[in-house]
Each structure stands twice: as C-alpha cells, then as structure tokens.
Design an enzyme around this catalytic site. Sequence first.
Site, PDB file in Angstrom:
ATOM      1  N   CYS B  93     128.647 -36.377  45.628  1.00  0.00           N
ATOM      2  CA  CYS B  93     128.432 -37.579  44.803  1.00  0.00           C
ATOM      3  C   CYS B  93     127.369 -37.325  43.743  1.00  0.00           C
ATOM      4  CB  CYS B  93     128.035 -38.777  45.649  1.00  0.00           C
ATOM      5  SG  CYS B  93     129.167 -39.197  46.937  1.00  0.00           S
ATOM      6  N   ARG B 126     134.007 -48.598  38.152  1.00  0.00           N
ATOM      7  CA  ARG B 126     133.714 -47.582  39.166  1.00  0.00           C
ATOM      8  C   ARG B 126     135.008 -47.144  39.836  1.00  0.00           C
ATOM      9  NH1 ARG B 126     128.293 -47.032  40.402  1.00  0.00           N
ATOM     10  NH2 ARG B 126     128.703 -45.879  42.316  1.00  0.00           N
ATOM     11  N   HIS B 190     132.742 -38.415  50.079  1.00  0.00           N
ATOM     12  CA  HIS B 190     131.822 -38.573  51.199  1.00  0.00           C
ATOM     13  C   HIS B 190     132.622 -39.186  52.352  1.00  0.00           C
ATOM     14  CE1 HIS B 190     131.310 -42.467  49.050  1.00  0.00           C
ATOM     15  NE2 HIS B 190     131.319 -42.942  50.273  1.00  0.00           N
TER      16      HIS B 190
END
Lengths: 452, 238
Positions: B93, B126, B190
């Site tokens: 990330c 996002r 993740h």
Amino acid sequence: MKLRKYLAIALSKLANHICIKMGRQGVTWAGKIAITIYPDILKELAGEIRNKIYVTCGTNGKTTTNNMLCAFLESEGQSVVCNSTGSNMLNGVISAFVLAADKSGHIDADYACIEVDEASTLRVFPHFTPDYIILTNLFRDQLDRYGEIDITMDLLKQAIDEAPDCTLIVNADDVLSASLANQTGHRIITYGIAEPCDENPASASEIREGRFCQICGAKLQYDFYHFSQLGSYHCPSCGFMRPAIDFNAEDISLGQGLHFTIRDTTDSYFPIVSNYRGFYNIYNILAAYAGVKSEDFTCEKIEPILANFKPENGRMEQFSVNSTNILLNLAKNPAGFNQNISAVMEDAKPKNLIVVINDNAQDGHDISWLWDVDFERFSKANINRIIVSGLRAYDMELRFKYSDIPCEAILSVEEAINEMLKDNINNMYILVNYTALYGTRKLLKAMEEGNI
Amino acid sequence: MELTIGHLYPDLLNLYGDRGNIRCMQKRLEWRGISAHIKEFQLHDNIDFNELDIVLLGGGSDREQKLVCQELQSIKSDFKQYVEEYGVVIAICGGYQLLGSHYQIGAETISGLELVDLYTRQEEGRLIGNITISSDLFDMPVTGFENHGGRTYIGENVSPLGKVITGYGNTDERDYEGVHYKNVIGTYLHGPLLPKNPELCDYILTKALERKYKESISLSPLDDTAEIRANKYAQGRK
C-alpha cells in the site's frame, strides 16, 4: 397548511408499524418516508424540544452511552426523545423524532438523546444544533467504509464547527478525542480514569492510534495505558497533555459488576454500583453521568438503573441453552475486540469459544483488522475449544493458526453452537461482528426457548 | 539458519494488519526450524541494512506517510544499495508508493525513495475492494484487499507483480498490479497479504535465505490446507 407534515408523520408511523408486524427493523425506512414527504420535518420536531439536545458520537460505546443517558434523564422525571435502537444515520435520527410525535404532530419532550454516526454528523446538524456533544473515543474502524481515522476526525471537526455554542463532553484519556476537542475552541467537560487500574492490565502489543502529537507531530509519551491508546499522555515537544479530568473514576473494582467512585471538580464523591461488565463500560457510565450532571441534576435515582441493568442487544448478553451459559458479545473493530478478550479473560473457568466473522457491507468488506486484534491472549484464557464461523471463517482460522492456537472452522453458526453443546463445558462465549449479531442472537433466543 | 526481518516504522505504517505479514514470515520460518529475528525501527532510529535480510514497509494514513517521507530521505542511499544488491523488500500500500520517485497529491509532490522506477498520482475516487491477480512467479492466484486513492505508474524496465483477474490494481485500467524488481515486491494487496498467499511468503523467504547463505534453497513443505482454503474462498468474494 401543515397537511404534508401530518401526512409525513402518519405514513412514517404506519411504515414502522408494518415493519414491526413483519418482524423487521423499519426505523430507517420510516425516517426516509417522513423527510421525503416533508423535508423540514426534523428541523421542526427537534425545535420543539424544551430544554437541551445531546448528541453522542465516537467509534465505540455510542448506543450504550446514549441509552444510559436517556435512562438517567428519565429518572429525573424528564421526558426524552432517543434513538435507542442505535439507528444513527440521518434517517434513523429522523424516525426517532417522528415516532415520538403525538397525534397533532408535535413533540412533547424536555430532552433529546441522539447518537449519530460520525460520518453522518454533517448531514444531521443542518437540521438541528446540539447543546452537548459527547465524544466517546476514536479508534480505527472499517477503513474501507470510513477511510482513515484522520478523515473521520476532519468530518467531526467540521460538524462541531457547525454548532459553535455547544459544549463538548470528552474522554480525556483518548488523545484523539481530546486533541480534536482542543482544536475546536468549544467549552469542554472531561471525564476519564486518572490512575492506572491494577485489575485491568494493559496488553503491551495492542494497536494504538495517534502515537504522534496531532498538534506538532512529535512522538507522544505515555505514563501508562488503560487499553488501546487510552491513558495518560503528554507531548515532550509542544506540551500538549491529557487535560484535567472533571469527572474521574476511582477505586475501581471489575469483578462481577463494575464498582467505582466518581469524583467531580467540587471533590464530591458519587458511588457507582453497577451490573455492567467490561472495563470500557466505566467510560460509558462516566460519559452519561457527566452528561446529566452538566444539567445540574442530582443523579439520586440512577442507582437502580445501574444495579438492575440487564445486558441486551448482544452486548454481553446472556443465554442459557441446555444448562450451558452462553455469553454473546458484539465487537466491530480491534479496540472493541481487544476489550472483549479482556472480558473473557476475567472469567477463570474453563470455556468454549466461537468467533463469528462476516464481511458484509455493514461489517466492512476488508477483514484485515482481524490481524490488529490481540487474539494471542486467548492462549492463556483457559479455553477448552475454539470454533470459527461466519462468512470469513477461513480467514479467522488462519488468524488463530498463526497465533499457534488450534481451532476448527464450521461455516454455519447453528452447527458450531450445537457442536460446542456436546462438550458439557457449560460455559460458552460467542464473539460476533456486526451482521453476524442479529442471526446469532435470534438463534440463541430460539434455542433458549426450546424452539430449535 | 536464521533470518532478520526489519519492520520499518510500525508505529506509523500499520494501517492494514501488517503485523500479520511479519507474523506469517516468522511462523513459516519457525515451523521449519529456522530462527526469525524481528527488528522494529522507529523514526530517527539508525538502520544498518547489512544486518537485514528482509525489509517490510507497510501502509499508513496520508498524514503519517508524510511524517515518514521526511525521514526516508536520510536512509535513501543505504536502502538503494540494499535493493541493488538483491536485498529482499516487501512493500505494501503506502509502502509500495514510497518505493517510487514521488507521490503527487494535487499540487503537492512528496518525494519517494527512488528505489524502483515508478511514481504515484492521486486521482479522483478511491479504488476499494477484494482483488485477485495472477502472477508468473506463483501457481496459485494472489488474493487480498485494496484501498488506495493513488494510481501507480510503473516504468518500462520493471515488471508488474501480476495481471488483474478481479479488482483494480495499479490504476483504473484493471490490467496490472504491483511491481517486481530484483528482490523487491511492491503491491496494493493487503488482507494482510502473506497468510492467504503462502507461495508468495515462501518465495520471499527463499530469496532472502539464498542471498544470505549463497546457496540454492528448497524450503521443506508445510501443510497449507487452511491457507489454500482461505485463498480460494477469498477469490470468490465480491
């Protein structure tokens, strides 16, 4: 005329009634109907509250604190509007007021106690301005829904700025809540636990938010932690520190119910004897107490409310199935889960444990937070057997595997419970996240009543 | 045998269960009788890259990432040497974004570590959700969760980690995900990344052992039934 308003209230109540008949939660739908028909409904009804409006915000403890505050005010003979079911977005707030309105479309109430989801504050506050905002705490929570904690703090700050005359009631032990309150320039009332509590040893490896000063960016120093980032802190660089505590909990005993004393700024002492369990509930009681005391009530009649408190809604709720005691507890984020683990560990008896994890929209689709929870502590909790369940049971299985704690995965919660009941351990804990709660609770009720 | 894993700035870069990645590497070494030493570095700590076999750089919030960036400039040249000498890095990330030359947020440009030929630009919206990719390095698909506002553009001379099967990946194009350069792996996945992707974890461990002991390493197999089950289940999540 106000025909539309009456129509809005009547139809909204009808919708709610139908939903209840059908065994569903109709609160948000009822609110949506009301504001669609009459957009000023919330503004007008909230404007009829005679005295003050309380809003409770924060990651954990909103529903518990808000409902307790409501009960305290009612014990003082006040009539209160409250969104007690925990429906805390705009439509849920609207329906709390609409369902409390009388036949003539008016609210006859002294106070309102409204919990509001942090992300919804900016949508709610244009309709009414609270007189008090209680800020319970700020923890990481469902990052895919809310984004980073900094975003939540920015939203809250903007919302608080919309209510320039309101008083903030803040958890002083939480550096994030305290810095936020400090930055707004509002009048602040604080509560907290000034000294470390021997019966509540903090876990050293917990995830802690906000380790760096929100004001100057330097690393904060802590004298001690209660849990997560809650504790006594100061910034060695700019001098920011935990504010003086107006309502302080002392002489804490956890045992079978929370007992402690609240000392206020006038150095008067108020004994708390409660049936609540879990260290974190000290904060919820302090917040509600600070709320009513701020209106100069005596709190003489709150004792039976605390002593006779019966846990429900899956917050440490007890069930009994075939002589097995089952304790159901909700946890939605690492801070909540870590506190639940502490509560399980306060019970020294052998026990079985079921952990149910879902990843539906209301839970957050991202389940990486499971790795921020200190599940390792369960290795010392006198646990006989662990079953993981729910939509993400296999992720939870890995979480335990990499903590060297054996567990089995059974996707169906009902099968998991039945499997555990075979063990004759008579002591079971079920920890669930949000969308797993409703189904598990319904199941346990049916099992308790012998319907399954 | 033993390995030392350096966890960079866990106080700041710890957003998405990155502790799980450390724990996964540690356990998969220990279960094979290999010692694992974990070294956590805080801001301003001196980092001797000669002592490290694996470096983990996790994700943080934008605010915390900025705090880290200033610090990174002081370790940049040592870190660069470590990478060029085939030191193993796993960057996730925010950590992935920091590998590049810069991160453009509106008018502001944050300097990166310049370890790998890539840069990141914040764009509208996002990219959030479950993601599965296929990588030539592994037989099993790699699966996890992504949540990033930055779009990462990798240079022509570096490879992506894999091709996107479901999800977004580096940009809105849904084509490639992550980066692979020498022994550096950067990715938006993740979940945390490693527990559900045991092949990827073992790949990192193997590369680190081979570099340290200068011999070909074949890790003894582990029972990965639970890992594979979780991986397959996650592939099907919307």
